[in-house]
Design a protein around this motif. Structure first.
Motif: not given
Length: 260
Positions: A80-90
């Motif tokens: 499954x895919x879950x969100x990566x660490x918050x600092x890695x997106x955007x």
């Protein structure tokens, strides 16, 4: 469609959606992507941050990751895919707003955003993760093939430079903000700018000042600044450039702001 990410999402071109007149034109390098943490069926992490979708808008700020991942079909046995660490997106999108536009008294609505390459490119770390973890499963689980382009040798050819110049004129912006060396090397130098940021000086007296430039007959101001990676200390960055930009935010940007 440019190509395909792991698990089948199309690699899309990302461009400025709001085409109304703007005060500044911000030129970056290439579009980002949505990162997911890929875990196997037992919940063990396989890849900490795998690119699986195009950013939903240019210089994306990282919101809505769970909703984006929910649209991607992953066979149960693959994990499954879950969100990566918050600092890695955007992170670059947040940095553009907070480290570049806000010090100039501007909001996202005041800026026309553009990249040399309007789509995501696969870096060496992503290529290694795909080669080690994704490709061995493609045949067994009938996973979609990956067709993710790597950065080309030339980040902008003559046709692309013309497209960017036309966007710049369409924006009616009076200031061109370049982020890092590549926008100068692959776009600005054709119109007479320095080929790299250090050509404008790597000290607190020279960094982040306005310069004259003429693009397709229109006189503009050029504001050469660091890439968001340097400004926000992301990944491999040069602490000296980060310190220079921090000084610019505190001491130089207010004066530049008054002249805009």
């Amino acid at each position: 469609m440019v190509g395909t990410f792991p698990f089948g999402q199309p690699i899309q071109s990302v461009a400025q959606a709001d085409r109304s007149p703007k005060r500044v034109f911000v030129l970056g390098v290439y579009a980002s992507k949505v990162h997911a943490r890929w875990c196997d069926a037992r919940g063990t992490q396989m890849v900490k941050a795998l690119g699986v979708a195009s950013e939903p808008y240019i210089f994306w700020r990282g919101e809505g990751v769970e909703e984006i991942l929910s649209t991607i079909d992953v066979p149960f046995d693959v994990g499954r895919l879950v969100p990566a660490d918050a600092d890695l997106n955007g992170p670059s999108g947040r940095s553009v707003d907070e480290d570049f536009l806000e010090p100039l008294g501007l909001r996202r609505e005041d800026a026309w955003l553009c990249d040399l390459l309007p789509h995501s490119c696969m870096n060496k770390c992503q290529a290694k993760a795909i080669r080690q973890h994704y490709l061995p499963l493609v045949e067994q689980f009938l996973l979609p093939p990956v067709n993710w382009p790597t950065p080309p040798r030339k980040l902008a050819d003559m046709t692309r430079r013309e497209e960017i110049a036309d966007e710049l004129l369409e924006s009616t912006a009076d200031v061109l903000v370049t982020l890092g060396d590549y926008p100068l090397k692959w776009f600005g130098r054709v119109f007479g700018t320095k080929v790299s940021l250090k050509g404008y000086g790597k000290d607190s007296q020279a960094y982040g000042l306005l310069h004259d430039v003429v693009i397709k007959g229109r006189a503009l101001k050029l504001l050469p600044l660091v890439h968001p990676r340097q400004a926000d200390g992301l990944g491999h960055h040069d602490p000296k450039w980060k310190a220079l930009h921090e000084n610019w935010v505190r001491r130089v940007a207010p004066a530049v702001r008054r002249s805009l």
